[in-house]
Design an enzyme around this catalytic site. Structure first.
Site, PDB file in Angstrom:
ATOM      1  N   HIS A 147       0.677   4.086  -2.904  1.00  0.00           N
ATOM      2  CA  HIS A 147       0.359   5.477  -2.578  1.00  0.00           C
ATOM      3  C   HIS A 147       1.488   6.412  -2.991  1.00  0.00           C
ATOM      4  O   HIS A 147       1.246   7.580  -3.302  1.00  0.00           O
ATOM      5  CB  HIS A 147       0.065   5.611  -1.082  1.00  0.00           C
ATOM      6  CG  HIS A 147      -1.318   5.199  -0.722  1.00  0.00           C
ATOM      7  ND1 HIS A 147      -2.050   5.810   0.289  1.00  0.00           N
ATOM      8  CD2 HIS A 147      -2.126   4.236  -1.227  1.00  0.00           C
ATOM      9  CE1 HIS A 147      -3.242   5.239   0.378  1.00  0.00           C
ATOM     10  NE2 HIS A 147      -3.300   4.272  -0.520  1.00  0.00           N
ATOM     11  N   HIS A 161      -6.094  -5.834  -2.421  1.00  0.00           N
ATOM     12  CA  HIS A 161      -6.891  -5.979  -1.200  1.00  0.00           C
ATOM     13  C   HIS A 161      -7.124  -7.444  -0.857  1.00  0.00           C
ATOM     14  O   HIS A 161      -7.992  -7.762  -0.037  1.00  0.00           O
ATOM     15  CB  HIS A 161      -8.230  -5.253  -1.360  1.00  0.00           C
ATOM     16  CG  HIS A 161      -8.086  -3.773  -1.532  1.00  0.00           C
ATOM     17  ND1 HIS A 161      -8.263  -3.146  -2.747  1.00  0.00           N
ATOM     18  CD2 HIS A 161      -7.744  -2.790  -0.652  1.00  0.00           C
ATOM     19  CE1 HIS A 161      -8.053  -1.841  -2.604  1.00  0.00           C
ATOM     20  NE2 HIS A 161      -7.728  -1.595  -1.345  1.00  0.00           N
ATOM     21  N   ARG A 186       0.838  -1.206   0.000  1.00  0.00           N
ATOM     22  CA  ARG A 186       0.000   0.000   0.000  1.00  0.00           C
ATOM     23  C   ARG A 186       0.873   1.256   0.000  1.00  0.00           C
ATOM     24  O   ARG A 186       0.574   2.222  -0.708  1.00  0.00           O
ATOM     25  CB  ARG A 186      -0.922  -0.009   1.226  1.00  0.00           C
ATOM     26  CG  ARG A 186      -1.898   1.174   1.294  1.00  0.00           C
ATOM     27  CD  ARG A 186      -2.889   0.977   2.433  1.00  0.00           C
ATOM     28  NE  ARG A 186      -3.901   2.022   2.438  1.00  0.00           N
ATOM     29  CZ  ARG A 186      -3.882   3.092   3.226  1.00  0.00           C
ATOM     30  NH1 ARG A 186      -2.891   3.251   4.103  1.00  0.00           N
ATOM     31  NH2 ARG A 186      -4.846   3.988   3.175  1.00  0.00           N
TER      32      ARG A 186
END
Length: 280
Positions: free
Chosen positions: A79, A206, A75
């Protein structure tokens, strides 16, 4: 554990996501980072030949006390790359009151793994000072995180340079859990990613990690302002989530994104969606 699906989309899910996690680095290598054409697998072969093993050692150690760290590092990398390219700018701290990407709502209080990146950087500096960029550490850590979680590996393209600026405003526009599909597609196009294949495949990240109750409470108790649960949510899964996330419970409680194999990188994000067991 859910049975493997024979759906071509599901079967390709994990491998496609792994490939795209590698490709997103190449697509966004412009700006402050090295040009895409300059990235190569053997970039550190002469200057820091043990770079991969050093980062791997740090991650293996970190995982012993933090089973979430692999998902958190992926993640973190995503990002970073989604905002002005894979330049490590997400790692820049606030300085002289200047807000950084770390302060933006999608990152503040939820992005994690910074200390592990710092540990990897320190280990690399001890072995080969001033050689390996933080942006490349994030890329290497993502591949290792996928592989050590049961997913496929890939040859990491290296040679990024660290950026010196951080874009607080752009970080606030990262894809969000409440964004409608049209908004998500627009954000992917703005980031020079495909708004169909990339969007679907990268959402498959996810497949592991944890998420806070606040991102599902509306689906459980007030879907679209109806004061009722989301009718598309699997009833058994909804009952399970209601126990984990009671109506007036603490919003910070954590739940598995994937209820079947929560710490494994696999295709179950997609197989869960097929039976209406998607958390977000």
């Amino acid at each position: 554990m859910a049975s493997p699906s024979s759906s071509p989309v599901a079967l390709r899910g994990a491998a496609t996501l792994a490939a795209l996690l590698a490709a997103v680095c190449l697509l966004h290598a412009g700006g402050a980072a090295a040009a895409a054409a300059d990235l190569c697998v053997d970039y550190y072969d002469c200057t820091c030949p043990d770079a991969y093993k050093i980062v791997q050692g740090v991650l293996v150690q970190a995982h012993k006390s933090d089973p979430r760290i692999f998902a958190s590092l992926i993640r973190l990398h995503f990002h970073d790359c989604f905002v002005q390219g894979c330049d490590g700018s997400l790692l820049l701290n606030t300085f002289n009151g200047m807000e950084t990407e770390q302060d933006a709502i999608p990152n503040k209080g939820s992005a994690r793994g910074y200390s592990v990146v710092d540990a990897a950087k320190a280990a690399l500096e001890a072995a080969c000072p001033g050689v390996v960029s933080c942006a490349d550490i994030l890329a290497i850590a993502s591949e290792i995180s996928v592989q050590l979680s049961g997913g496929p590996g890939w040859s990491v393209l290296l040679g990024r340079l660290d950026g010196f600026t951080s874009n607080f405003t752009a970080a606030g526009e990262l894809p969000g859990p409440f964004d409608p599909l049209n908004t998500l597609k627009e954000k992917y196009r703005t980031a020079t990613l495909d708004d169909t294949t990339d969007l679907v495949a990268l959402s498959g990240a996810h497949t592991f990690g944890r998420v806070q109750c606040q991102f599902v409470t509306d689906r459980l108790y007030n879907f679209s302002g109806t004061n009722r649960p989301d009718p598309t949510l699997n009833p058994g899964y909804r009952a399970f989530l209601s126990q984990r996330c009671p109506r007036n419970g603490p919003v910070g409680s954590l739940n598995d994104l994937d209820p079947t194999t929560p710490d494994k990188f696999d295709k179950n994000y997609f197989t869960n969606l097929k039976v209406n067991r998607g958390f977000l």
